[in-house]
Scaffold this motif. Structure first.
Motif, PDB file in Angstrom:
ATOM      1  N   ARG A   7       0.832  -1.207   0.000  1.00  0.00           N
ATOM      2  CA  ARG A   7       0.000   0.000   0.000  1.00  0.00           C
ATOM      3  C   ARG A   7       0.862   1.252   0.000  1.00  0.00           C
ATOM      4  O   ARG A   7       0.590   2.201  -0.749  1.00  0.00           O
ATOM      5  N   GLU A   8       1.906   1.265   0.802  1.00  0.00           N
ATOM      6  CA  GLU A   8       2.771   2.441   0.886  1.00  0.00           C
ATOM      7  C   GLU A   8       3.504   2.694  -0.434  1.00  0.00           C
ATOM      8  O   GLU A   8       3.699   3.842  -0.834  1.00  0.00           O
ATOM      9  N   ALA A   9       3.884   1.621  -1.120  1.00  0.00           N
ATOM     10  CA  ALA A   9       4.616   1.770  -2.374  1.00  0.00           C
ATOM     11  C   ALA A   9       3.730   2.234  -3.516  1.00  0.00           C
ATOM     12  O   ALA A   9       4.183   2.947  -4.423  1.00  0.00           O
ATOM     13  N   THR A  10       2.464   1.849  -3.477  1.00  0.00           N
ATOM     14  CA  THR A  10       1.595   2.086  -4.630  1.00  0.00           C
ATOM     15  C   THR A  10       0.606   3.219  -4.442  1.00  0.00           C
ATOM     16  O   THR A  10      -0.074   3.599  -5.401  1.00  0.00           O
ATOM     17  N   GLN A  11       0.483   3.763  -3.243  1.00  0.00           N
ATOM     18  CA  GLN A  11      -0.537   4.787  -3.017  1.00  0.00           C
ATOM     19  C   GLN A  11      -0.294   5.994  -3.922  1.00  0.00           C
ATOM     20  O   GLN A  11       0.845   6.353  -4.227  1.00  0.00           O
ATOM     21  N   ASN A  12      -1.392   6.575  -4.369  1.00  0.00           N
ATOM     22  CA  ASN A  12      -1.357   7.725  -5.282  1.00  0.00           C
ATOM     23  C   ASN A  12      -0.633   7.412  -6.589  1.00  0.00           C
ATOM     24  O   ASN A  12      -0.001   8.289  -7.192  1.00  0.00           O
ATOM     25  N   GLY A  13      -0.742   6.166  -7.026  1.00  0.00           N
ATOM     26  CA  GLY A  13      -0.111   5.788  -8.290  1.00  0.00           C
ATOM     27  C   GLY A  13       1.387   5.887  -8.263  1.00  0.00           C
ATOM     28  O   GLY A  13       2.023   6.228  -9.273  1.00  0.00           O
ATOM     29  N   GLY A  14       2.003   5.571  -7.145  1.00  0.00           N
ATOM     30  CA  GLY A  14       3.430   5.774  -6.965  1.00  0.00           C
ATOM     31  C   GLY A  14       4.333   4.812  -7.705  1.00  0.00           C
ATOM     32  O   GLY A  14       5.552   5.024  -7.744  1.00  0.00           O
ATOM     33  N   CYS A  15       3.786   3.749  -8.283  1.00  0.00           N
ATOM     34  CA  CYS A  15       4.607   2.751  -8.975  1.00  0.00           C
ATOM     35  C   CYS A  15       4.005   2.384 -10.321  1.00  0.00           C
ATOM     36  O   CYS A  15       2.785   2.469 -10.510  1.00  0.00           O
ATOM     37  N   LYS A  16       4.883   1.956 -11.219  1.00  0.00           N
ATOM     38  CA  LYS A  16       4.428   1.237 -12.396  1.00  0.00           C
ATOM     39  C   LYS A  16       4.396  -0.245 -12.037  1.00  0.00           C
ATOM     40  O   LYS A  16       5.344  -0.767 -11.443  1.00  0.00           O
ATOM     41  N   ILE A  17       3.314  -0.904 -12.380  1.00  0.00           N
ATOM     42  CA  ILE A  17       3.193  -2.338 -12.135  1.00  0.00           C
ATOM     43  C   ILE A  17       3.629  -3.072 -13.403  1.00  0.00           C
ATOM     44  O   ILE A  17       3.088  -2.842 -14.489  1.00  0.00           O
ATOM     45  N   VAL A  18       4.625  -3.948 -13.253  1.00  0.00           N
ATOM     46  CA  VAL A  18       5.132  -4.726 -14.387  1.00  0.00           C
ATOM     47  C   VAL A  18       4.547  -6.134 -14.288  1.00  0.00           C
ATOM     48  O   VAL A  18       4.754  -6.828 -13.279  1.00  0.00           O
ATOM     49  N   LEU A  19       3.829  -6.552 -15.316  1.00  0.00           N
ATOM     50  CA  LEU A  19       3.139  -7.841 -15.299  1.00  0.00           C
ATOM     51  C   LEU A  19       3.675  -8.746 -16.404  1.00  0.00           C
ATOM     52  O   LEU A  19       3.405  -8.510 -17.585  1.00  0.00           O
ATOM     53  N   TYR A  92      -7.592  -8.622 -17.893  1.00  0.00           N
ATOM     54  CA  TYR A  92      -8.385  -7.437 -17.557  1.00  0.00           C
ATOM     55  C   TYR A  92      -8.749  -7.428 -16.072  1.00  0.00           C
ATOM     56  O   TYR A  92      -8.634  -6.394 -15.389  1.00  0.00           O
ATOM     57  N   ASP A  93      -9.197  -8.561 -15.541  1.00  0.00           N
ATOM     58  CA  ASP A  93      -9.596  -8.627 -14.135  1.00  0.00           C
ATOM     59  C   ASP A  93      -8.426  -8.327 -13.204  1.00  0.00           C
ATOM     60  O   ASP A  93      -8.578  -7.647 -12.183  1.00  0.00           O
ATOM     61  N   VAL A  94      -7.242  -8.842 -13.556  1.00  0.00           N
ATOM     62  CA  VAL A  94      -6.055  -8.570 -12.743  1.00  0.00           C
ATOM     63  C   VAL A  94      -5.729  -7.081 -12.775  1.00  0.00           C
ATOM     64  O   VAL A  94      -5.468  -6.452 -11.736  1.00  0.00           O
ATOM     65  N   LEU A  95      -5.756  -6.491 -13.962  1.00  0.00           N
ATOM     66  CA  LEU A  95      -5.414  -5.074 -14.086  1.00  0.00           C
ATOM     67  C   LEU A  95      -6.418  -4.177 -13.374  1.00  0.00           C
ATOM     68  O   LEU A  95      -6.041  -3.207 -12.705  1.00  0.00           O
ATOM     69  N   ILE A  96      -7.698  -4.496 -13.498  1.00  0.00           N
ATOM     70  CA  ILE A  96      -8.702  -3.635 -12.849  1.00  0.00           C
ATOM     71  C   ILE A  96      -8.584  -3.735 -11.335  1.00  0.00           C
ATOM     72  O   ILE A  96      -8.831  -2.758 -10.605  1.00  0.00           O
ATOM     73  N   ALA A  97      -8.154  -4.896 -10.831  1.00  0.00           N
ATOM     74  CA  ALA A  97      -7.923  -5.019  -9.395  1.00  0.00           C
ATOM     75  C   ALA A  97      -6.778  -4.114  -8.964  1.00  0.00           C
ATOM     76  O   ALA A  97      -6.850  -3.460  -7.906  1.00  0.00           O
ATOM     77  N   TYR A  98      -5.717  -4.053  -9.778  1.00  0.00           N
ATOM     78  CA  TYR A  98      -4.601  -3.155  -9.468  1.00  0.00           C
ATOM     79  C   TYR A  98      -5.037  -1.688  -9.546  1.00  0.00           C
ATOM     80  O   TYR A  98      -4.560  -0.852  -8.773  1.00  0.00           O
ATOM     81  N   VAL A  99      -5.936  -1.374 -10.467  1.00  0.00           N
ATOM     82  CA  VAL A  99      -6.463  -0.007 -10.542  1.00  0.00           C
ATOM     83  C   VAL A  99      -7.213   0.342  -9.258  1.00  0.00           C
ATOM     84  O   VAL A  99      -7.087   1.452  -8.727  1.00  0.00           O
ATOM     85  N   GLU A 100      -7.967  -0.608  -8.733  1.00  0.00           N
ATOM     86  CA  GLU A 100      -8.704  -0.377  -7.484  1.00  0.00           C
ATOM     87  C   GLU A 100      -7.748  -0.084  -6.325  1.00  0.00           C
ATOM     88  O   GLU A 100      -8.119   0.592  -5.359  1.00  0.00           O
ATOM     89  N   HIS A 101      -6.514  -0.578  -6.424  1.00  0.00           N
ATOM     90  CA  HIS A 101      -5.519  -0.306  -5.380  1.00  0.00           C
ATOM     91  C   HIS A 101      -4.912   1.087  -5.512  1.00  0.00           C
ATOM     92  O   HIS A 101      -4.163   1.515  -4.643  1.00  0.00           O
ATOM     93  N   GLY A 102      -5.193   1.742  -6.638  1.00  0.00           N
ATOM     94  CA  GLY A 102      -4.646   3.066  -6.872  1.00  0.00           C
ATOM     95  C   GLY A 102      -3.576   3.129  -7.940  1.00  0.00           C
ATOM     96  O   GLY A 102      -3.046   4.198  -8.236  1.00  0.00           O
TER      97      GLY A 102
END
Length: 244
Positions: A7-19, A92-102
């Motif tokens: 949560r601390e790393a990703t809040q406010n879109g603080g990271c790019k998620i590499v999948l 899509y489901d995985v990505l939208i879940a990551y969007v919900e995290h911010g």
């Protein structure tokens, strides 16, 4: 990673998620079933290690159906695939879940040629659905082999390059695996064949006689760890240059 650190790393879109996204598919008698997963996963980790504000998500291991003219088809035990519709919706489901995290930026690293268009569909759907909710996201989609230059191709294939389509289980993947997971490659079982040749059409049901019995579409025999290192360095540097 625990959820609080995440949560601390990703809040406010603080990271790019590499999948990383791959497939479970035979790659000849000399190599394990999972290069299409292990290679993009390794590349993702190396890219993230050298860049700030990137996190590597757990890989998606199952990919779209192996095709005869690019992956030797679904004739071989161990090749375990899903439909295009299933892959699209899963990603899509995985990505939208990551969007919900911010999270708002994503890099999809594909390791299985046949996945490509279904990943496009998942990314396009994500962007459209998020815009309806006034959320702006950006998805970068790449296949690692697109970062390999002509100069490197000449060094890796000094006898001539017959094209990516027949590189399934050949020099490219075998060399990379020799470099990163040598324990999963047994070159004493590598089968030398001439590059596969196919008619200019597909047929359904697929014709097993089109496919070499080894399951590879070209010879892995010239593969070396040194060639794998050369390929990886260029791919990783290219991805960092464009997306780091």
């Amino acid at each position: 990673m625990d959820w609080v650190s995440y949560r601390e790393a990703t809040q406010n879109g603080g990271c790019k998620i590499v999948l990383p996204i791959g497939a479970i598919e035979q790659h000849g008698p000399h190599m394990s079933l999972n290069p299409d997963v292990l290679i993009p996963d390794h590349i993702a980790e190396q890219v993230a290690h050298q860049c700030d504000h990137m996190l590597v998500a757990p890989s998606i291991s199952y990919g779209y159906k192996s095709q005869v003219k690019s992956g030797a088809g679904n004739f071989f035990p161990g090749t375990t695939c899903v439909s295009g519709d299933a892959l699209e919706h899963y990603v899509y489901d995985v990505l939208i879940a990551y969007v919900e995290h911010g999270n708002r930026e994503f890099i999809l690293i594909n390791g299985h040629f046949e996945n490509s268009m279904f990943l496009c569909e998942a990314a396009d759907k994500l962007v459209k659905q998020c815009r309806l909710r006034n959320i702006e996201v950006r998805v970068y989609l790449l296949s690692y082999w697109d970062f390999i230059s002509e100069a490197t191709i000449t060094k890796v294939f000094p006898e001539g390059f017959t094209g990516w389509a027949v590189e399934h289980g050949g020099v490219l993947e075998t060399s990379i695996m020799l470099n990163i997971y040598p324990q999963l490659v047994d070159m004493s079982k590598a089968v030398h064949i001439e590059p596969a040749q196919f008619p200019p059409y597909d047929v359904f049901p697929s014709d097993a006689s089109w496919v070499p019995q080894s399951g590879t579409l070209s010879s892995p025999v010239p593969a070396t760890s040194e060639k794998g290192s050369l390929i990886l360095k260029e791919c990783i540097a290219g991805i960092i240059e464009h997306l780091g």
